[in-house]
Design a protein around this motif. Structure first.
Motif, mmCIF file in Angstrom:
data_model
loop_
_atom_site.group_PDB
_atom_site.id
_atom_site.type_symbol
_atom_site.label_atom_id
_atom_site.label_comp_id
_atom_site.label_asym_id
_atom_site.label_seq_id
_atom_site.Cartn_x
_atom_site.Cartn_y
_atom_site.Cartn_z
ATOM 1 N N LEU A 1 0.837 -1.200 0.000
ATOM 2 C CA LEU A 1 0.000 0.000 0.000
ATOM 3 C C LEU A 1 0.875 1.253 0.000
ATOM 4 N N GLU A 2 1.943 1.221 0.779
ATOM 5 C CA GLU A 2 2.860 2.366 0.792
ATOM 6 C C GLU A 2 3.543 2.530 -0.567
ATOM 7 N N ARG A 3 3.848 1.414 -1.204
ATOM 8 C CA ARG A 3 4.481 1.499 -2.524
ATOM 9 C C ARG A 3 3.529 2.120 -3.537
ATOM 10 N N ILE A 4 2.243 1.725 -3.477
ATOM 11 C CA ILE A 4 1.249 2.318 -4.375
ATOM 12 C C ILE A 4 1.204 3.826 -4.160
ATOM 13 N N TYR A 5 1.230 4.246 -2.905
ATOM 14 C CA TYR A 5 1.177 5.683 -2.603
ATOM 15 C C TYR A 5 2.409 6.400 -3.144
ATOM 16 N N ASN A 6 3.572 5.797 -2.956
ATOM 17 C CA ASN A 6 4.806 6.434 -3.433
ATOM 18 C C ASN A 6 4.822 6.560 -4.956
ATOM 19 N N ASP A 7 4.211 5.581 -5.636
ATOM 20 C CA ASP A 7 4.138 5.638 -7.094
ATOM 21 C C ASP A 7 3.062 6.602 -7.571
ATOM 22 N N LYS A 8 1.960 6.662 -6.794
ATOM 23 C CA LYS A 8 0.804 7.453 -7.231
ATOM 24 C C LYS A 8 0.031 7.911 -5.999
ATOM 25 N N PRO A 9 0.387 9.066 -5.410
ATOM 26 C CA PRO A 9 -0.240 9.531 -4.161
ATOM 27 C C PRO A 9 -1.669 10.027 -4.363
ATOM 28 N N LEU A 10 -2.578 9.092 -4.536
ATOM 29 C CA LEU A 10 -3.972 9.422 -4.785
ATOM 30 C C LEU A 10 -4.626 10.025 -3.540
ATOM 31 N N PRO A 11 -5.634 10.869 -3.705
ATOM 32 C CA PRO A 11 -6.331 11.450 -2.556
ATOM 33 C C PRO A 11 -6.884 10.381 -1.629
ATOM 34 N N TYR A 12 -6.689 10.578 -0.342
ATOM 35 C CA TYR A 12 -7.179 9.717 0.728
ATOM 36 C C TYR A 12 -6.471 8.360 0.811
ATOM 37 N N LEU A 13 -5.535 8.093 -0.069
ATOM 38 C CA LEU A 13 -4.802 6.842 0.043
ATOM 39 C C LEU A 13 -3.968 6.817 1.322
ATOM 40 N N ASP A 14 -3.464 7.982 1.755
ATOM 41 C CA ASP A 14 -2.718 8.022 3.010
ATOM 42 C C ASP A 14 -3.607 7.649 4.189
ATOM 43 N N GLN A 15 -4.873 8.123 4.186
ATOM 44 C CA GLN A 15 -5.790 7.753 5.260
ATOM 45 C C GLN A 15 -6.166 6.275 5.187
ATOM 46 N N TYR A 16 -6.225 5.745 3.981
ATOM 47 C CA TYR A 16 -6.511 4.323 3.810
ATOM 48 C C TYR A 16 -5.377 3.483 4.399
ATOM 49 N N ILE A 17 -4.147 3.899 4.158
ATOM 50 C CA ILE A 17 -2.997 3.192 4.724
ATOM 51 C C ILE A 17 -3.033 3.277 6.245
ATOM 52 N N ALA A 18 -3.344 4.473 6.771
ATOM 53 C CA ALA A 18 -3.452 4.633 8.225
ATOM 54 C C ALA A 18 -4.517 3.696 8.793
ATOM 55 N N LYS A 19 -5.610 3.543 8.071
ATOM 56 C CA LYS A 19 -6.683 2.654 8.538
ATOM 57 C C LYS A 19 -6.220 1.204 8.568
ATOM 58 N N TRP A 20 -5.398 0.803 7.608
ATOM 59 C CA TRP A 20 -4.868 -0.563 7.606
ATOM 60 C C TRP A 20 -4.049 -0.820 8.873
ATOM 61 N N TYR A 21 -3.170 0.100 9.207
ATOM 62 C CA TYR A 21 -2.356 -0.088 10.410
ATOM 63 C C TYR A 21 -3.210 0.000 11.677
ATOM 64 N N LYS A 22 -4.244 0.819 11.660
ATOM 65 C CA LYS A 22 -5.168 0.903 12.791
ATOM 66 C C LYS A 22 -5.893 -0.423 12.991
ATOM 67 N N MET A 23 -6.277 -1.056 11.884
ATOM 68 C CA MET A 23 -6.932 -2.347 11.972
ATOM 69 C C MET A 23 -6.006 -3.385 12.598
ATOM 70 N N ARG A 24 -4.749 -3.380 12.171
ATOM 71 C CA ARG A 24 -3.789 -4.307 12.768
ATOM 72 C C ARG A 24 -3.602 -4.014 14.257
ATOM 73 N N ALA A 25 -3.545 -2.751 14.624
ATOM 74 C CA ALA A 25 -3.419 -2.379 16.032
ATOM 75 C C ALA A 25 -4.621 -2.867 16.828
ATOM 76 N N SER A 26 -5.816 -2.742 16.251
ATOM 77 C CA SER A 26 -7.031 -3.181 16.924
ATOM 78 C C SER A 26 -7.015 -4.681 17.186
ATOM 79 N N ILE A 27 -6.489 -5.458 16.240
ATOM 80 C CA ILE A 27 -6.411 -6.907 16.439
ATOM 81 C C ILE A 27 -5.422 -7.234 17.552
ATOM 82 N N TYR A 28 -4.248 -6.618 17.503
ATOM 83 C CA TYR A 28 -3.260 -6.862 18.557
ATOM 84 C C TYR A 28 -3.806 -6.459 19.927
ATOM 85 N N LEU A 29 -4.619 -5.400 19.951
ATOM 86 C CA LEU A 29 -5.180 -4.930 21.211
ATOM 87 C C LEU A 29 -6.088 -5.975 21.838
#
Length: 312
Positions: A237-265
């Motif tokens: 996902l980070e690679r996609i952003y670095n190649d093509k920083p589409l609007p809201y893709l950064d928030q989408y990536i943040a949500k992915w890591y938040k989901m992983r954090a929620s599972i670990y929690l």
């Protein structure tokens, strides 16, 4: 014609329902490929007892859901492929709906619909969707639809607008992004849709046409799977952003890591990993809720789960 792919692994109790939901479609021009991914519970025997000339069972060793889906795509004879998991089901008008989307928006590479969730108690709920452009919504043949050209905005600020059981994809487009990532056991479909959204156009119907059975009693149940230490999805996902920083893709990536954090929690002895995922998420987009996660990660597991259930 549409090629329908069902990956099967130890779903003997539900695969018959999934197959029958395909056979019950209002559109009958399809082939159905069930890829038995090394089942050990006799699920393939359930499939063999269903007699329909459009149904084909493909056998392979257990190689993960991505390889099973990719095998189904390789076996597909149609230009368009739709997916269904062996423990879920389609509404009778799923194929009718995505094919109507294709007729209205012929240049898209992905046609998708909303879906519903069914928990372990049988409660069915619609997904929550935000940022769908009502001004661009149109109705044709009784079907509400729009071009979902702000996929990452909707996906970042809602539940996933579609999933692996509510999508039809151009076979060539899926192959062009490498198919489903093999060796990934969580988020493999989210990464695939992100790759397709970054390279093509999606047509979407917000009316649910499939049912996703979670098997959970509540969102605060202990997760069935632990996130992989090697987070290929996050890196890609980070690679996609670095190649093509589409609007809201950064928030989408943040949500992915938040989901992983929620599972670990919600897992014992995983506070350090939870905080690591929180740090990654905050790097991409600040979220005040994650400060609460950081605090909860230091609290003993039993008390933490009680607090989470009260807060949910």
């Amino acid at each position: 014609m549409v090629s329908v792919v069902i990956p099967l692994y130890n779903k003997a109790a539900t695969v018959g329902r999934a197959v029958q939901s395909v056979l019950n479609q209002t559109v009958q021009d399809f082939e159905l490929i069930v890829v038995n991914n090394g089942s050990t519970d006799g699920g393939e025997e359930v499939v063999k007892r269903i007699h329909d000339e459009r149904l084909r069972l493909v056998e392979q060793d257990n190689k993960g859901v991505s390889m099973a889906r990719n095998r189904g795509v390789d076996e597909a004879s149609a230009d368009w492929v739709a997916f269904l998991d062996a423990d879920d089901e389609w509404r009778p008008t799923f194929l009718e709906t995505v094919l109507a989307l294709k007729e209205r928006y012929p240049d898209c590479s992905v046609y998708a619909t909303a879906y519903q969730r069914c928990d372990g108690k049988g409660n069915i709920q619609d997904i929550k969707l935000n940022r769908l452009s009502q001004s661009r919504m149109e109705t044709f043949n009784g079907i509400p639809a729009l071009l979902l050209d702000n996929y990452f905005e909707v996906a970042a600020l809602s539940e996933p607008p579609f999933c692996s059981i509510s999508v039809m994809v151009r076979k060539a487009s899926l192959e062009a992004v490498g198919g489903f990532p093999e060796g990934v056991h969580q988020g493999e479909d989210l990464l695939t849709w992100a790759r397709l959204a970054a390279t093509g156009t999606i047509a979407y119907c917000p009316v649910p046409q499939s049912v996703f059975y979670t098997g959970e009693q509540s969102a605060m149940d202990r997760p069935k799977r632990t996130p992989a230490d090697d987070d290929m999805v996050g890196r890609e996902l980070e690679r996609i952003y670095n190649d093509k920083p589409l609007p809201y893709l950064d928030q989408y990536i943040a949500k992915w890591y938040k989901m992983r954090a929620s599972i670990y929690l919600r897992l014992p002895h995983q506070g350090r990993k939870c905080r690591s995922e929180i740090h990654k998420s905050q790097h991409w987009h600040r979220n005040k809720k994650l400060y609460l996660y950081s605090i909860l990660a230091f609290i003993p597991y039993a008390l933490r789960m009680k607090l989470l259930k009260r807060l949910s």
